[in-house]
Enzyme design. Structure first.
Site, PDB file in Angstrom:
ATOM      1  N   LYS A  46       4.723 -23.308 -27.944  1.00 35.37           N
ATOM      2  CA  LYS A  46       6.061 -23.804 -28.282  1.00 35.37           C
ATOM      3  C   LYS A  46       6.219 -23.875 -29.809  1.00 35.37           C
ATOM      4  O   LYS A  46       5.258 -23.691 -30.552  1.00 35.37           O
ATOM      5  CB  LYS A  46       6.290 -25.164 -27.610  1.00 35.37           C
ATOM      6  CG  LYS A  46       6.159 -25.117 -26.071  1.00 35.37           C
ATOM      7  CD  LYS A  46       7.293 -24.372 -25.413  1.00 35.37           C
ATOM      8  CE  LYS A  46       7.036 -23.964 -23.970  1.00 35.37           C
ATOM      9  NZ  LYS A  46       6.844 -25.013 -22.992  1.00 35.37           N
TER      10      LYS A  46
HETATM   11  C1  LIG Z   1       6.720 -25.409 -21.452  1.00 43.40           C
HETATM   12  C2  LIG Z   1       7.827 -25.851 -20.590  1.00 43.40           C
HETATM   13  C3  LIG Z   1       7.779 -27.028 -19.817  1.00 43.40           C
HETATM   14  C4  LIG Z   1       6.526 -27.811 -19.624  1.00 43.40           C
HETATM   15  O1  LIG Z   1       5.906 -28.221 -20.786  1.00 43.40           O
HETATM   16  P1  LIG Z   1       4.324 -28.511 -20.787  1.00 43.40           P
HETATM   17  O2  LIG Z   1       4.134 -29.149 -22.134  1.00 43.40           O
HETATM   18  O3  LIG Z   1       3.627 -27.191 -20.680  1.00 43.40           O
HETATM   19  O4  LIG Z   1       4.020 -29.428 -19.677  1.00 43.40           O
HETATM   20  C5  LIG Z   1       8.917 -27.421 -19.153  1.00 43.40           C
HETATM   21  N1  LIG Z   1      10.041 -26.690 -19.185  1.00 43.40           N
HETATM   22  C6  LIG Z   1      10.122 -25.544 -19.884  1.00 43.40           C
HETATM   23  C7  LIG Z   1      11.404 -24.788 -19.900  1.00 43.40           C
HETATM   24  C8  LIG Z   1       9.011 -25.076 -20.584  1.00 43.40           C
HETATM   25  O5  LIG Z   1       9.076 -23.916 -21.251  1.00 43.40           O
END
Ligand SMILES: *Cc1c(COP(=O)(O)O)cnc(C)c1O
Length: 374
Positions: free
Chosen positions: A180
């Site tokens: 991210k």
């Molecule tokens: C990455 C992601 C999540 C979950 O996040 P984590 O930190 O991996 O638990 C939820 N929704 C979307 C759209 C994502 O891309």
């Protein structure tokens, strides 16, 4: 292999983490508060709460929204399964509404048609980092007496009509997974403008513990006493990781700028290629590009994926419609429900996009794709 996403860690990040490791606090200490305050500078001052993942943030969001058995949550199927799974874990019924063809975001008309008297939350997803239609979704959520939730796992730092993501929904969630825009390795956060809902979320993050004697049912025990009024979990993001997050936030402007630069380069290098659709951007948003999702026509997505992977380019597909997962299939969800999301999935391919991607690597990605397509 050029990955589709990758963290960007600098020596400052390493130093920030090492400093916490040498200090008095490993878990809940001053770095948590500092990281939350740093995040709030990106949400237009909306208070933030750090948690252990984006998934935890969604789970806390639905708990704080009071989502429970018998409630419905309307959301997009073009998302990581956690957006829907966390609502299902609260025993809500997930109602999938179709997406817009251009952005892949929840379509307000489809969401409006899916809302009922039992709708407790409408959850938008800022797919690829492009903010959803918050004004329209806000209006229909208000009409339904439902809360507007924003899954902003892709869109920290984006804005919509001049307003920052984090200030647009009743509850906004972020993810700090390694790929991210900002990472804490694993981590997440919520932004909640409503004081009471913020307090409920903070409590859920910490086992539901009530520490303030003024709020306790039986405060006479002594200074050690804490009570649980509603069950919660341990979703506390430790100081060590918050220090990494705070250090990363300092480079968020640079991350966003490099991602935007790479997106502009892809746009230019891939313009006009037959059978290829590039991601679109509404004029009133400033996206925080997390993905560069192209659409491959002619039924060739699988072939392009396989050939690019074989050439060492780590393309990805985001996402299989959430209700295609067997867990939803077993609950009676059927294919065909959201045709635009299914068509999007059938063609989607995410090209590598991360701040450390060099122009030369990007050129290689483009050459490889063009060699296959033209
Ligand atoms: C990455 C992601 C999540 C979950 O996040 P984590 O930190 O991996 O638990 C939820 N929704 C979307 C759209 C994502 O891309």
């Amino acid at each position: 292999m050029i990955p589709y996403g990758r963290q960007s860690i600098a020596e400052d990040d390493v130093r920030a983490v090492a400093e916490v490791l040498r200090g008095d606090w490993l878990t809940t200490g001053p770095a948590v508060t500092a990281f939350e305050a740093g995040l709030a500078r990106w949400t237009g001052g909306v208070p933030c709460l750090a948690v252990t993942s984006g998934t935890a943030a969604l789970h806390v969001a639905y708990a704080a929204a009071g989502v429970g058995r018998g409630d419905e949550v309307v959301t997009s199927p073009l998302t990581f399964v956690a957006t829907a799974a966390t609502a299902a874990l609260r025993e809500a019924r997930v109602v999938f509404a179709d997406v817009c063809d251009d952005t892949g975001n929840l379509d307000p008309d489809a969401a409006g048609a899916a809302v009922t008297g039992r709708t407790r939350a409408v959850t938008a997803v800022d797919y690829a980092g492009h903010p959803a239609d918050y004004d329209e979704l806000r209006a229909l959520a208000d009409r339904a007496g439902a809360l507007l939730v924003g899954d902003a796992a892709h869109s920290l730092g984006a804005s919509y009509k001049g307003r920052p993501v984090g200030s647009l929904a009743d509850v906004t969630t972020f993810s700090f997974f390694a790929t991210k825009t900002v990472t804490t390795a694993e981590g997440g956060a919520l932004a909640l403008p409503h004081g009471e809902r913020f307090a409920r979320a903070a409590r859920f993050r910490n086992h539901g513990l009530v520490r303030d004697p003024a709020e306790q049912r039986d405060p006479g025990h002594g200074g050690w006493h804490q009570e649980v009024h509603d069950f919660g979990l341990n979703y506390r993001l430790p100081d060590v990781l918050c220090a990494l997050g705070l250090s990363q936030l300092g480079r968020l402007p640079a991350f966003l700028a490099r991602r935007a630069e790479l997106v502009a380069r892809y746009d230019a290098l891939l313009a006009g290629v037959p059978g290829l659709r590039l991601p679109e951007r509404r004029p009133y948003v400033e996206p925080a590009w997390h993905l560069y999702p192209v659409r491959i026509g002619g039924g060739r997505r699988r072939e392009v994926y396989d050939r690019m992977r074989a050439a060492g380019i780590g393309v990805q597909v985001n996402y299989i419609p959430a209700y295609w997962h067997p867990v939803f299939e077993d609950l009676g969800y059927r294919r065909g429900m959201c045709p635009r999301a299914e068509a999007y999935y059938a063609e989607e391919l995410s090209l590598p996009l991360f701040p450390g991607l060099t122009d030369a690597q990007q050129d290689r990605v483009v050459e490889c794709l063009l060699a296959i397509l033209v």
